[in-house]
Enzyme design. Sequence first.
Site, PDB file in Angstrom:
ATOM      1  N   THR A  58      10.480  -6.699 -11.956  1.00 22.72           N
ATOM      2  CA  THR A  58       9.786  -7.960 -12.270  1.00 22.72           C
ATOM      3  C   THR A  58       8.700  -8.218 -11.229  1.00 22.72           C
ATOM      4  OG1 THR A  58      11.840  -8.767 -13.209  1.00 22.72           O
ATOM      5  CG2 THR A  58      10.151 -10.418 -12.702  1.00 22.72           C
TER       6      THR A  58
ATOM      7  N   ASN B 225      -6.917   4.315   9.811  1.00 22.97           N
ATOM      8  CA  ASN B 225      -6.345   3.093  10.369  1.00 22.97           C
ATOM      9  C   ASN B 225      -6.252   3.093  11.887  1.00 22.97           C
ATOM     10  OD1 ASN B 225      -4.448   5.095   9.207  1.00 22.97           O
ATOM     11  ND2 ASN B 225      -2.950   4.006  10.436  1.00 22.97           N
TER      12      ASN B 225
ATOM     13  N   CYS C 103       2.377   1.537  12.869  1.00 19.90           N
ATOM     14  CA  CYS C 103       3.448   2.402  12.362  1.00 19.90           C
ATOM     15  C   CYS C 103       3.757   3.494  13.376  1.00 19.90           C
ATOM     16  CB  CYS C 103       3.045   3.036  11.041  1.00 19.90           C
ATOM     17  SG  CYS C 103       2.003   1.961  10.081  1.00 19.90           S
TER      18      CYS C 103
ATOM     19  N   SER D 257      -4.054  -3.051  -0.357  1.00 20.25           N
ATOM     20  CA  SER D 257      -2.864  -3.801   0.053  1.00 20.25           C
ATOM     21  C   SER D 257      -3.236  -5.241   0.387  1.00 20.25           C
ATOM     22  CB  SER D 257      -2.240  -3.112   1.272  1.00 20.25           C
ATOM     23  OG  SER D 257      -1.214  -3.901   1.822  1.00 20.25           O
TER      24      SER D 257
ATOM     25  N   GLY E 206       0.813  -1.205   0.000  1.00 18.74           N
ATOM     26  CA  GLY E 206       0.000   0.000   0.000  1.00 18.74           C
ATOM     27  C   GLY E 206       0.853   1.265   0.000  1.00 18.74           C
ATOM     28  N   THR E 207       1.950   1.209   0.724  1.00 22.25           N
ATOM     29  CA  THR E 207       2.846   2.368   0.809  1.00 22.25           C
ATOM     30  C   THR E 207       3.333   2.759  -0.587  1.00 22.25           C
ATOM     31  OG1 THR E 207       3.544   1.774   3.034  1.00 22.25           O
ATOM     32  CG2 THR E 207       5.077   3.137   1.748  1.00 22.25           C
TER      33      THR E 207
HETATM   34  N1  PLP Z   1      -2.631   3.061   4.291  1.00 23.62           N
HETATM   35  C1  PLP Z   1      -3.250   2.707   5.417  1.00 23.62           C
HETATM   36  C2  PLP Z   1      -4.518   3.395   5.803  1.00 23.62           C
HETATM   37  C3  PLP Z   1      -2.709   1.714   6.233  1.00 23.62           C
HETATM   38  O1  PLP Z   1      -3.317   1.379   7.372  1.00 23.62           O
HETATM   39  C4  PLP Z   1      -1.500   1.098   5.841  1.00 23.62           C
HETATM   40  C5  PLP Z   1      -0.860   0.085   6.696  1.00 23.62           C
HETATM   41  O2  PLP Z   1      -1.114  -0.008   7.885  1.00 23.62           O
HETATM   42  C6  PLP Z   1      -0.913   1.496   4.631  1.00 23.62           C
HETATM   43  C7  PLP Z   1      -1.499   2.484   3.877  1.00 23.62           C
HETATM   44  C8  PLP Z   1       0.365   0.891   4.159  1.00 23.62           C
HETATM   45  O3  PLP Z   1       0.151  -0.397   3.642  1.00 23.62           O
HETATM   46  P1  PLP Z   1       1.381  -1.397   3.490  1.00 23.62           P
HETATM   47  O4  PLP Z   1       1.666  -1.950   4.837  1.00 23.62           O
HETATM   48  O5  PLP Z   1       0.886  -2.438   2.539  1.00 23.62           O
HETATM   49  O6  PLP Z   1       2.507  -0.629   2.937  1.00 23.62           O
END
Ligand code: PLP
Length: 398
Positions: free
Chosen positions: A251, A159, A336, A209, A74-75
């Site tokens: 890849t 989150n 995080c 994600s 997701g990041t």
């Molecule tokens: N966005 C939100 C709202 C999240 O809660 C998270 C992860 O906790 C992310 C993005 C990042 O996802 P990833 O861990 O797959 O990088």
Amino acid sequence: MNMMTEHYFDQSATTRPSDAAVEAMISAAWGNPSSVHAVGQRAANELREARAAVGRTLGMPRFSQDRLIFTSCGTESNNIALLGCARAKKRDPERPGTVILSAGEHPSLENPALLLEKEGYAVVRIPTAGGALDLDFLEKALGEADAPVIFAGFMLVNNETGAVYDVKSAASLVKKKFPDAVIHCDAVQGYLKMKFTPTSLGVDTLTVSAHKIHAVRGAGALYVNAAVLKRRNIAAVMPGGGQEGGFRSGTENLAAIRSFAAAAEEGYANLDGRIARTAELRARLDEGLSRLDVRLNRPVRGLANIASVVLPGIRSETMLNELSGRGIYVSAGSACAANSKKKSLALEAFGVSASDADSTIRVSLDHTNTEEDVEALLEGLAEGIANLQRKRTASAGK
Ligand code: PLP
């Protein structure tokens, strides 16, 4: 060996891969999907199938003009959306543009925005007090923007608090005033936990994600609609071999992507049941919590999967360790924020005081939790609060 029964309430941090997700990973073709020989083409076929499968869960028709880009997480998807948008056009160094974000976005959007701020972009954060996007503030900010808005990002579900934002109304306000802006939604926490599609939200780009939906880690996706593709509003931020339509070179991690697709298909097929089951568990949790000396940071509209619980003068990390000793796993704020020991922007934006934020734990659950888990958590919290308060009284008396 005496195995402790474990009760996992950190589903928003990561989830246990399902059997189907693991099987799909193990059985993935090993070839390079870009190779033209048969070994490569077997992988290319699997990649195509996985893309179609994840696309279906986002409401994409079979021959969609929109695009689904596989990333590593997701990041990465959030970074490609925002930085890719900023880099897509030649910008006036004096007034490169305005970026709008909801206050308390995940660091994977907030931190790239800080980079852009240093480069001269104006970044406007829309208040989210009580868990609601302040649409009046947004409208005013759009009217007063000094430089054109190039990007607006609104997360679907916060989150840390579980707040569900009115992304659709926010997107439509931005579109009306700045039709060329990229409207982005970080839907990581809402994906396969509530019903939506990028089209129903009215957004151009959207992040999901894999490891939050019971797939293995190592895959994410960025949806990009045809209008943004046509306007060339997103540029590659990591140029290379041109995989994923040139938007994300490298890849493809087919094993993780196949796992993602399997979990997504499972989640989509069972979405109604999962939503109902989680709601049941959450109702029992809320009922039990109402008998304890705790409060909820309760958003105006919240997702059942996330409960933000304020403890009575007990630091969240202390409770986290106490519970962990009993095999009950929750988190302090978000994983995080807990790692970086920084204050939580999301709780601050919600309006939680600094001392309450220090005493806030996040309980995140889903359909894989059980009634026994909820009872164990409630009992652990009740005993934990009593123990810690007793210890505090004893040390105060010394
Ligand atoms: N966005 C939100 C709202 C999240 O809660 C998270 C992860 O906790 C992310 C993005 C990042 O996802 P990833 O861990 O797959 O990088």
